[in-house]
Write a protein that holds these residues in place. Structure first.
Motif, PDB file in Angstrom:
ATOM      1  N   ASN A 159      -7.472  73.756  -0.732  1.00  0.00           N
ATOM      2  CA  ASN A 159      -7.500  75.031  -0.018  1.00  0.00           C
ATOM      3  C   ASN A 159      -7.719  74.816   1.467  1.00  0.00           C
ATOM      4  O   ASN A 159      -8.313  73.825   1.896  1.00  0.00           O
ATOM      5  N   CYS A 209      -8.571  80.789   5.639  1.00  0.00           N
ATOM      6  CA  CYS A 209      -7.633  81.847   5.985  1.00  0.00           C
ATOM      7  C   CYS A 209      -8.441  83.026   6.507  1.00  0.00           C
ATOM      8  O   CYS A 209      -9.409  83.460   5.864  1.00  0.00           O
ATOM      9  N   TYR A 210      -8.057  83.516   7.693  1.00  0.00           N
ATOM     10  CA  TYR A 210      -8.815  84.579   8.345  1.00  0.00           C
ATOM     11  C   TYR A 210      -7.939  85.823   8.453  1.00  0.00           C
ATOM     12  O   TYR A 210      -6.806  85.753   8.951  1.00  0.00           O
ATOM     13  N   VAL A 229      -3.067  87.965   8.600  1.00  0.00           N
ATOM     14  CA  VAL A 229      -3.910  86.793   8.391  1.00  0.00           C
ATOM     15  C   VAL A 229      -3.468  85.667   9.320  1.00  0.00           C
ATOM     16  O   VAL A 229      -2.328  85.636   9.812  1.00  0.00           O
ATOM     17  N   SER A 247      -4.009  81.243   9.621  1.00  0.00           N
ATOM     18  CA  SER A 247      -4.533  80.058   8.947  1.00  0.00           C
ATOM     19  C   SER A 247      -4.035  78.804   9.633  1.00  0.00           C
ATOM     20  O   SER A 247      -2.837  78.665   9.904  1.00  0.00           O
ATOM     21  N   SER A 281       0.011  75.866  12.285  1.00  0.00           N
ATOM     22  CA  SER A 281      -0.644  77.043  11.748  1.00  0.00           C
ATOM     23  C   SER A 281       0.415  78.017  11.262  1.00  0.00           C
ATOM     24  O   SER A 281       1.621  77.799  11.438  1.00  0.00           O
TER      25      SER A 281
END
Length: 368
Positions: free
Chosen positions: A249, A252-253, A259, A261, A273
């Motif tokens: 993993n 993730c924001y 989002v 990441s 990214s």
């Protein structure tokens, strides 16, 4: 061409047989521990080339060195001689042949047997004194510290290092196989051969690199794995993963816009990214003095806008995933990207440097 490969189920043999087939060689006779001497004799009577890779390096008693190394080689040579056929042979020896120990003595005797056969019969012969060979499918906790280190690092097991500065010379399995296969065209002179490139390093450096590979899943920063020794070691490290280790993993924001990441960071080639944007959402509205970014819309439609921070000059362009287009950010131009489609937009992003929160080189300047 019928090619006999002894030790075909071993580390080098397994890789070699696969690569031989990749090079179009279909008539490969694989000899392993289950092959009887009678079967081996028949195979040798038909052979056009012999790769003698079988050997013993971890015996239950010292007598097995002679049986598995020098005596087996003598048997092969005697059979080839008795058939009266001039068959080229390549043999895997070891740098231990230079040392006065039972293993080295058995390898040296095997070398001399092959050399005498070549000089007497006129057959081409090739002797490889392999240093430490590393790569996929080498058994850990056997005779390769690299294999053991890879396995232990991946499985959170301790690594024992008596002297981190201890020197070691390594060669990569792909290079070994390529060198062995190159012998088949008959253009290489008989005698001792070596595999290039060789990688002189230390035990401690190998362990440190492997620890870096493992930590990269947390830091997202990968070592320089694109060339040379680091590339070969990284490939080897990955080959010891079990299927449940094939994925990991990443953070993730998300907010009301979509989002973001970070996927991968490199030490000297920036970072990768991706981000999403809901319909009508605008991202960006800033400029950089030095940083460069490359955007690729992989889903949806986008409007890019640019404004020169000194002259006020403006520019805009539209792009969509059906027509892949790389859009660059240029130092001194403020920029933003708006989702002008009816569905979620997904954008890949490469930046030429890793984001540094202490010196981000990112200055807010919304566009008109």
């Amino acid at each position: 061409m019928k090619i006999v490969v002894t030790g075909a189920k071993g580390f080098i043999g397994k890789n070699l047989c696969i690569m031989l087939r990749e090079h179009g060689h279909k008539d490969i006779i694989e000899v392993d521990r289950n092959t009887t001497r009678e079967e081996l004799s028949t195979f040798l009577s038909e052979a056009d080339f012999v790769y003698h890779l079988a050997g013993v390096n971890r015996p239950k008693n010292e007598a097995e060195f002679e049986q598995g190394n020098s005596e087996l080689t003598t048997y092969i040579i005697d059979k080839l001689t008795s058939y009266g056929r001039v068959v080229p042979i390549a043999i895997s020896s070891s740098t231990q042949a230079e040392h006065d120990n039972p293993y080295g003595k058995s390898k040296l005797l095997a070398e001399k047997t092959v050399e005498q056969y070549g000089k007497f019969s006129g057959a081409s012969y090739y002797i490889y004194r392999f240093p430490n060979v590393f790569g996929k499918w080498c058994r850990p906790n056997y005779n390769s510290f690299v294999a053991t280190f890879c396995y232990n690092t991946l499985n959170n097991l301790d690594i024992t290092i008596n002297d981190p500065s201890a020197s070691v010379t390594l060669v990569y399995i792909d290079d070994v196989c390529h060198s062995l296969i190159s012998l088949l065209n008959g253009s290489i002179n008989s005698g001792f051969n070596s595999v290039l490139p060789e990688y002189p390093t230390t035990v401690g450096y190998v362990a440190d690199l492997l620890a870096g590979f493992k930590n990269s899943r947390d830091s997202l920063t990968i070592e320089n794995v694109g060339t040379g020794f680091c590339r070969a070691l990284y490939s080897t490290y990955l080959s010891y993963m079990s299927p449940n280790q094939f994925s990991y993993n990443i953070p993730c924001y998300g907010d009301e816009r979509g989002v973001f990441s970070e996927m991968l960071k490199t030490k000297d080639a920036g970072q990768f990214s991706f981000f999403t944007a809901h319909p009508g959402v605008t991202r960006g509205g800033h400029y950089h003095h030095t940083k460069n970014e490359k955007f690729l819309v992989v889903k949806g439609k986008a409007l890019f806008k640019f404004e020169h921070i000194a002259t006020g000059e403006c520019y805009e362009l539209k792009t969509e995933s059906d027509l892949p287009l790389i859009v660059e950010t240029v130092p001194g131009w403020s920029h933003d990207i708006t989702n002008i489609g009816a569905e979620e937009m997904i954008v890949m992003l490469w930046a030429n440097e890793i984001f540094d929160r202490e010196a981000p080189d990112t200055f807010a300047r919304p566009l008109k």
